[in-house]
Motif scaffolding. Structure first.
Motif, PDB file in Angstrom:
ATOM      1  N   ALA A 140       1.200  -6.532 -11.089  1.00  0.00           N
ATOM      2  CA  ALA A 140       0.034  -5.547 -11.271  1.00  0.00           C
ATOM      3  C   ALA A 140       0.420  -4.844 -12.271  1.00  0.00           C
ATOM      4  CB  ALA A 140      -0.439  -5.033 -10.085  1.00  0.00           C
ATOM      5  N   SER A 142       4.405   1.927 -14.517  1.00  0.00           N
ATOM      6  CA  SER A 142       3.284   2.657 -14.479  1.00  0.00           C
ATOM      7  C   SER A 142       2.781   3.374 -13.275  1.00  0.00           C
ATOM      8  CB  SER A 142       1.767   1.808 -15.019  1.00  0.00           C
ATOM      9  OG  SER A 142       0.506   2.404 -14.879  1.00  0.00           O
ATOM     10  N   THR A 143       2.183   4.519 -13.015  1.00  0.00           N
ATOM     11  CA  THR A 143       1.844   5.057 -11.833  1.00  0.00           C
ATOM     12  C   THR A 143       0.449   4.824 -11.432  1.00  0.00           C
ATOM     13  OG1 THR A 143       1.447   7.100 -12.806  1.00  0.00           O
ATOM     14  CG2 THR A 143       3.738   6.894 -12.030  1.00  0.00           C
ATOM     15  N   SER A 144      -0.338   3.978 -12.491  1.00  0.00           N
ATOM     16  CA  SER A 144      -1.835   3.739 -12.002  1.00  0.00           C
ATOM     17  C   SER A 144      -1.970   2.161 -11.917  1.00  0.00           C
ATOM     18  CB  SER A 144      -2.613   4.230 -13.098  1.00  0.00           C
ATOM     19  OG  SER A 144      -2.452   3.641 -14.512  1.00  0.00           O
ATOM     20  N   ASP A 145      -2.754   1.850 -10.655  1.00  0.00           N
ATOM     21  CA  ASP A 145      -2.853   0.472 -10.549  1.00  0.00           C
ATOM     22  C   ASP A 145      -4.050  -0.003 -11.081  1.00  0.00           C
ATOM     23  OD1 ASP A 145      -3.111  -1.951  -9.216  1.00  0.00           O
ATOM     24  OD2 ASP A 145      -3.243  -1.041  -7.239  1.00  0.00           O
ATOM     25  N   ARG A 152       2.523   1.592  -3.315  1.00  0.00           N
ATOM     26  CA  ARG A 152       1.490   1.898  -4.376  1.00  0.00           C
ATOM     27  C   ARG A 152       1.132   3.664  -4.337  1.00  0.00           C
ATOM     28  NH1 ARG A 152      -2.321  -1.263  -2.798  1.00  0.00           N
ATOM     29  NH2 ARG A 152      -2.046  -2.729  -4.429  1.00  0.00           N
ATOM     30  N   LEU A 184       3.565  -5.666  -6.943  1.00  0.00           N
ATOM     31  CA  LEU A 184       3.391  -4.473  -7.639  1.00  0.00           C
ATOM     32  C   LEU A 184       3.744  -4.692  -9.111  1.00  0.00           C
ATOM     33  CD1 LEU A 184       3.944  -1.848  -5.297  1.00  0.00           C
ATOM     34  CD2 LEU A 184       1.875  -2.682  -6.167  1.00  0.00           C
ATOM     35  N   GLU A 222       0.971  -1.316   0.064  1.00  0.00           N
ATOM     36  CA  GLU A 222       0.003  -0.059   0.141  1.00  0.00           C
ATOM     37  C   GLU A 222       0.761   1.296   0.099  1.00  0.00           C
ATOM     38  OE1 GLU A 222      -3.262   2.297  -0.382  1.00  0.00           O
ATOM     39  OE2 GLU A 222      -3.104   0.035  -0.648  1.00  0.00           O
ATOM     40  N   ALA A 224      -7.060  -1.259  -9.203  1.00  0.00           N
ATOM     41  CA  ALA A 224      -7.991  -0.313  -8.477  1.00  0.00           C
ATOM     42  C   ALA A 224      -9.039   0.282  -9.732  1.00  0.00           C
ATOM     43  CB  ALA A 224      -7.188   1.129  -8.310  1.00  0.00           C
ATOM     44  N   MET A 249       2.778  -2.365 -12.318  1.00  0.00           N
ATOM     45  CA  MET A 249       3.329  -0.882 -11.887  1.00  0.00           C
ATOM     46  C   MET A 249       4.678  -0.670 -12.075  1.00  0.00           C
ATOM     47  SD  MET A 249       0.752   0.232  -8.922  1.00  0.00           S
ATOM     48  CE  MET A 249       0.912   2.030  -9.010  1.00  0.00           C
ATOM     49  N   SER A 299       1.666   6.221  -7.159  1.00  0.00           N
ATOM     50  CA  SER A 299       0.253   7.083  -7.695  1.00  0.00           C
ATOM     51  C   SER A 299       0.627   8.545  -7.519  1.00  0.00           C
ATOM     52  CB  SER A 299      -0.956   6.744  -6.779  1.00  0.00           C
ATOM     53  OG  SER A 299      -1.286   5.207  -7.038  1.00  0.00           O
TER      54      SER A 299
END
Length: 242
Positions: free
Chosen positions: A65, A80-83, A24, A62, A21, A86, A67, A28
């Protein structure tokens, strides 16, 4: 206690979850730009006051995922900065109509692309799925028999999307397709939705085979018009009962 870049000590709850978390959130927030290398496992472990194994597992999650990406001998870099997870959680919270509208948009574009990119094998796969669906409908003409056609119908629509030969579109559609099916069953029950009409499906195959993108898109929207209208009516009926 907080580090210079806002990474907090993990505390007593699940250390891996806490590390995931925190990383992440940092991603983000743009703490490390896309393409840049993140701090070493040792440095991250010190900032979060956890073990290096915890950091390594968080990075692995991550990376899975999408990222982060680890490069042997170089370190770990921001992909990537977006998950994506989510985004999918947001989709799961969306209503049936919302998801169905997105699915329709994806299928319509897929049909356009399939008209110019399909192979003979793609057309054969669509027709095979339709033939199996027609057999089930003939054997189970009662409405209860529609449950047995669900998988064949999904196979048909997936074949149309995959005929566009766009892997990204295929993966997004697979999620939305499953989400729509599950949402409809949970909210309304299969008996509320219209029967599958083989003729409109066959018309879509013919339109794709013709090589005309506009005709293929129109045929796809015509196919989806009835279930979309049914959802609208069901939502209106539910709203009226409140």
């Amino acid at each position: 206690m907080t580090g210079n870049d806002g990474l907090q000590a993990a505390g007593r709850r699940s250390l891996v979850d806490a590390a995931i978390e925190q990383l992440r959130e940092q991603l983000s927030a743009g703490a490390w730009p896309v393409g840049s290398k993140i701090p070493s496992e040792h440095e991250l472990a010190e900032r979060m006051r956890v073990g290096r194994n915890t950091v390594r597992e968080a990075i692995r999650v991550l990376a899975h995922a999408g990222m982060l990406v680890s490069r042997q001998g170089e370190g770990t870099f921001v992909r990537s900065t977006s998950d994506p997870a989510a985004v999918l959680r947001g989709v799961q919270r969306s209503g049936v109509r919302d998801v169905l509208e997105v699915r329709a948009a994806l299928e319509a574009e897929a049909a356009r692309l399939a008209a110019v990119r399909h192979t003979p094998q793609d057309i054969a796969r669509m027709r095979s799925a339709l033939a199996r669906e027609a057999e089930v409908l003939a054997a189970h003409p009662e409405r209860a028999g529609r449950e047995a056609t669900v998988e064949h119908d999904l196979e048909f629509h997936t074949a149309v999307v995959e005929a566009a030969h766009n892997p990204a579109l295929t993966e997004v559609y697979r999620y939305f397709g499953a989400s729509v099916r599950e949402s409809m069953r949970a909210a309304f029950g299969d008996h509320e939705m219209p029967e599958v009409v083989i003729a409109t499906h066959e018309a879509l195959v013919a339109a794709i085979e013709s090589g005309d993108p506009e005709r293929a898109e129109a045929a796809c929207r015509a196919l989806l018009a009835e279930p979309t209208a049914a959802v609208e009516q069901l939502l209106a009926a539910i709203a009226a009962r409140k």
